[in-house]
Design a protein around this motif. Structure first.
Motif, PDB file in Angstrom:
ATOM      1  N   THR A  29       0.928  -1.213  -0.029  1.00 54.81           N
ATOM      2  CA  THR A  29      -0.050   0.014  -0.202  1.00 54.81           C
ATOM      3  C   THR A  29       0.851   1.301  -0.020  1.00 54.81           C
ATOM      4  O   THR A  29       2.221   1.122   0.368  1.00 54.81           O
ATOM      5  CB  THR A  29      -1.074   0.212   1.226  1.00 54.81           C
ATOM      6  OG1 THR A  29      -2.105   0.905   1.104  1.00 54.81           O
ATOM      7  CG2 THR A  29      -0.298   0.262   2.555  1.00 54.81           C
ATOM      8  N   ASN A  30       0.211   2.391  -0.432  1.00 55.91           N
ATOM      9  CA  ASN A  30       1.010   3.842  -0.166  1.00 55.91           C
ATOM     10  C   ASN A  30       0.200   4.535   0.727  1.00 55.91           C
ATOM     11  O   ASN A  30      -0.770   5.247   0.529  1.00 55.91           O
ATOM     12  CB  ASN A  30       1.098   4.292  -1.710  1.00 55.91           C
ATOM     13  CG  ASN A  30       1.784   5.852  -1.628  1.00 55.91           C
ATOM     14  OD1 ASN A  30       1.131   6.541  -2.251  1.00 55.91           O
ATOM     15  ND2 ASN A  30       2.808   5.959  -0.829  1.00 55.91           N
ATOM     16  N   ALA A  31       0.559   4.756   1.969  1.00 55.35           N
ATOM     17  CA  ALA A  31      -0.051   5.377   3.276  1.00 55.35           C
ATOM     18  C   ALA A  31      -0.177   6.742   3.113  1.00 55.35           C
ATOM     19  O   ALA A  31       0.125   7.398   3.994  1.00 55.35           O
ATOM     20  CB  ALA A  31       0.512   4.545   4.540  1.00 55.35           C
ATOM     21  N   GLU A  37      -5.731   4.993   2.767  1.00 58.59           N
ATOM     22  CA  GLU A  37      -4.718   4.353   3.381  1.00 58.59           C
ATOM     23  C   GLU A  37      -3.758   5.589   4.047  1.00 58.59           C
ATOM     24  O   GLU A  37      -3.666   6.358   3.189  1.00 58.59           O
ATOM     25  CB  GLU A  37      -3.856   3.388   2.609  1.00 58.59           C
ATOM     26  CG  GLU A  37      -3.633   3.772   1.479  1.00 58.59           C
ATOM     27  CD  GLU A  37      -4.769   2.896   0.510  1.00 58.59           C
ATOM     28  OE1 GLU A  37      -5.569   1.960   0.942  1.00 58.59           O
ATOM     29  OE2 GLU A  37      -5.288   3.788  -0.736  1.00 58.59           O
ATOM     30  N   TYR A  38      -3.612   5.488   5.195  1.00 58.21           N
ATOM     31  CA  TYR A  38      -2.870   6.682   5.818  1.00 58.21           C
ATOM     32  C   TYR A  38      -2.205   6.480   7.130  1.00 58.21           C
ATOM     33  O   TYR A  38      -2.515   5.201   7.824  1.00 58.21           O
ATOM     34  CB  TYR A  38      -3.586   7.978   5.864  1.00 58.21           C
ATOM     35  CG  TYR A  38      -4.874   7.874   6.958  1.00 58.21           C
ATOM     36  CD1 TYR A  38      -4.940   8.245   8.129  1.00 58.21           C
ATOM     37  CD2 TYR A  38      -6.254   7.115   6.569  1.00 58.21           C
ATOM     38  CE1 TYR A  38      -5.939   8.097   9.147  1.00 58.21           C
ATOM     39  CE2 TYR A  38      -7.214   7.271   7.154  1.00 58.21           C
ATOM     40  CZ  TYR A  38      -7.019   7.459   8.474  1.00 58.21           C
ATOM     41  OH  TYR A  38      -8.000   7.398   9.522  1.00 58.21           O
ATOM     42  N   ASP A  49      -9.160   0.876   3.030  1.00 57.66           N
ATOM     43  CA  ASP A  49      -8.688  -0.235   2.349  1.00 57.66           C
ATOM     44  C   ASP A  49      -8.243  -1.189   3.344  1.00 57.66           C
ATOM     45  O   ASP A  49      -8.088  -2.563   3.274  1.00 57.66           O
ATOM     46  CB  ASP A  49      -7.680   0.004   1.590  1.00 57.66           C
ATOM     47  CG  ASP A  49      -8.197   0.646   0.201  1.00 57.66           C
ATOM     48  OD1 ASP A  49      -9.324   0.591  -0.200  1.00 57.66           O
ATOM     49  OD2 ASP A  49      -7.319   1.234  -0.547  1.00 57.66           O
ATOM     50  N   ASN A  68       4.555  -0.726   3.392  1.00 57.55           N
ATOM     51  CA  ASN A  68       4.296   0.548   2.827  1.00 57.55           C
ATOM     52  C   ASN A  68       5.280   0.992   1.660  1.00 57.55           C
ATOM     53  O   ASN A  68       6.503   0.751   1.948  1.00 57.55           O
ATOM     54  CB  ASN A  68       4.259   1.641   3.859  1.00 57.55           C
ATOM     55  CG  ASN A  68       3.699   3.018   3.391  1.00 57.55           C
ATOM     56  OD1 ASN A  68       3.136   3.171   2.758  1.00 57.55           O
ATOM     57  ND2 ASN A  68       4.270   4.022   4.397  1.00 57.55           N
ATOM     58  N   PHE A  71       3.520   4.364  -4.425  1.00 57.41           N
ATOM     59  CA  PHE A  71       2.523   3.973  -5.355  1.00 57.41           C
ATOM     60  C   PHE A  71       2.892   3.379  -6.614  1.00 57.41           C
ATOM     61  O   PHE A  71       2.579   2.539  -7.093  1.00 57.41           O
ATOM     62  CB  PHE A  71       1.365   5.266  -5.512  1.00 57.41           C
ATOM     63  CG  PHE A  71      -0.071   4.722  -6.250  1.00 57.41           C
ATOM     64  CD1 PHE A  71      -0.941   4.097  -5.630  1.00 57.41           C
ATOM     65  CD2 PHE A  71      -0.069   4.470  -7.730  1.00 57.41           C
ATOM     66  CE1 PHE A  71      -2.057   3.789  -6.079  1.00 57.41           C
ATOM     67  CE2 PHE A  71      -1.065   4.078  -8.321  1.00 57.41           C
ATOM     68  CZ  PHE A  71      -2.448   3.753  -7.537  1.00 57.41           C
ATOM     69  N   LEU A  74       4.306  -0.067  -6.746  1.00 59.78           N
ATOM     70  CA  LEU A  74       3.474  -1.309  -6.397  1.00 59.78           C
ATOM     71  C   LEU A  74       3.441  -2.485  -7.260  1.00 59.78           C
ATOM     72  O   LEU A  74       3.489  -3.691  -6.890  1.00 59.78           O
ATOM     73  CB  LEU A  74       2.137  -0.940  -6.053  1.00 59.78           C
ATOM     74  CG  LEU A  74       1.822  -0.192  -4.579  1.00 59.78           C
ATOM     75  CD1 LEU A  74       0.525   0.791  -4.491  1.00 59.78           C
ATOM     76  CD2 LEU A  74       2.176  -0.565  -3.376  1.00 59.78           C
ATOM     77  N   VAL A  86      -2.104  -5.865  -3.845  1.00 63.37           N
ATOM     78  CA  VAL A  86      -2.241  -4.528  -3.885  1.00 63.37           C
ATOM     79  C   VAL A  86      -3.341  -4.000  -3.072  1.00 63.37           C
ATOM     80  O   VAL A  86      -4.439  -4.346  -3.758  1.00 63.37           O
ATOM     81  CB  VAL A  86      -1.660  -3.634  -4.922  1.00 63.37           C
ATOM     82  CG1 VAL A  86      -2.156  -2.345  -4.900  1.00 63.37           C
ATOM     83  CG2 VAL A  86      -0.419  -4.105  -5.476  1.00 63.37           C
ATOM     84  N   SER A  88      -4.490  -0.248  -2.331  1.00 63.42           N
ATOM     85  CA  SER A  88      -3.937   1.099  -2.189  1.00 63.42           C
ATOM     86  C   SER A  88      -4.811   2.183  -2.958  1.00 63.42           C
ATOM     87  O   SER A  88      -4.324   2.808  -3.759  1.00 63.42           O
ATOM     88  CB  SER A  88      -2.540   1.103  -2.620  1.00 63.42           C
ATOM     89  OG  SER A  88      -1.907   2.316  -2.253  1.00 63.42           O
ATOM     90  N   THR A 139      -0.817   7.192 -11.048  1.00 61.55           N
ATOM     91  CA  THR A 139      -2.150   7.068 -10.705  1.00 61.55           C
ATOM     92  C   THR A 139      -2.979   7.107 -11.927  1.00 61.55           C
ATOM     93  O   THR A 139      -2.241   7.727 -13.013  1.00 61.55           O
ATOM     94  CB  THR A 139      -2.750   8.293  -9.755  1.00 61.55           C
ATOM     95  OG1 THR A 139      -2.394   9.325 -10.278  1.00 61.55           O
ATOM     96  CG2 THR A 139      -1.945   8.140  -8.489  1.00 61.55           C
TER      97      THR A 139
END
Length: 243
Positions: A29-31, A37-38, A49, A68, A71, A74, A86, A88, A139
């Motif tokens: 994931t990309n937090a 996601e954070y 997620d 982590n 993005f 991934l 994945v 994310s 993205t």
């Protein structure tokens, strides 16, 4: 002897079950993508997620570990085996489908264009020609801005970096998916929406290395349908203000 044989069979079944449950799914994931996601105040990775993965793990029956990373890294990490899944906020684009298997979509968004409220030079999408437009690297929104003619696309690794660049006047506009854009607008009243359009994808899905976890993908699809039917999914949407 019969009792011993029964015990031996039972022991073998138990070992087999433990062997199956021993597999840990590494979830990439990309937090930096709230509310999906954070990092919370305790520096723990959380979000819609992440909680959905947790619910699915209990329902389907697998252990998992969150990894982590950036993005844009991934899919390469998925292909190299560094991660197995994945989660994310990833959209199942045609290009990504060539490299990965995706579950059914669980959340549909649109592309939202935002600007500084004080910038009167931008009122519509047509006004961003010759201007710099930023978004997160790797993205669906990056694909969208690179298809726009006459603009200066700017990509950055984290959404918050894009927001800071927009607020500081280093870029003229930014593009995010609906939930993320509205989250930043809510937190930053000096930013406003000026355009919204479909993002061209089927929505957010979980991704797996192509052909490697087909049975798990099928089980997750079944579980997603059940979670939507029993109300669990809606409760998660409510928790993260995603309705």
């Amino acid at each position: 002897m019969k009792k011993f044989a029964k015990f031996l069979v039972a022991a073998c079944v138990l070992v087999g079950a433990n062997a199956l449950s021993a597999e840990v799914i590494k979830v990439g994931t990309n937090a930096n993508f709230p509310p999906f996601e954070y990092l919370d105040e305790n520096n723990t990775i959380t979000g819609f997620d992440i909680e959905l993965v947790d619910v699915l793990s209990k329902k389907v029956g697998f252990d998992y570990e969150i990894v982590n990373m950036g993005f844009d890294g991934l899919i390469p990490a998925l292909k190299s085996g560094k991660i197995d899944m994945v989660a994310s906020g990833m959209s199942a684009t045609e290009a990504r489908k060539k490299a990965a298997d995706f579950t059914d979509s669980y959340f549909v968004t649109e592309n939202v264009f935002i600007k500084r409220a004080s910038d009167d030079s931008i009122k519509t999408k047509d006004d961003i020609k010759a201007k710099s437009v930023g978004t997160q690297l790797g993205t669906v929104q990056e694909i969208a801005i690179r298809e726009l003619k006459g603009i200066k696309p700017v990509t950055m690794e984290d959404p918050i970096t894009v927001i800071l660049a927009l607020k500081n006047g280093k870029i003229d506009a930014a593009v995010f998916d609906t939930s993320v854009a509205y989250g930043y607008i809510k937190e930053n009243p000096e930013l406003v929406e000026f355009h919204k359009e479909p993002d061209g994808s089927e929505g957010f899905s979980f991704a797996f290395n192509k052909g490697k976890k087909t049975e798990l993908v099928s089980k997750i699809n079944d579980a997603l349908r059940e979670l939507k039917e029993d109300g669990t999914f809606d409760k998660l949407l409510d928790k993260y203000n995603l309705k």
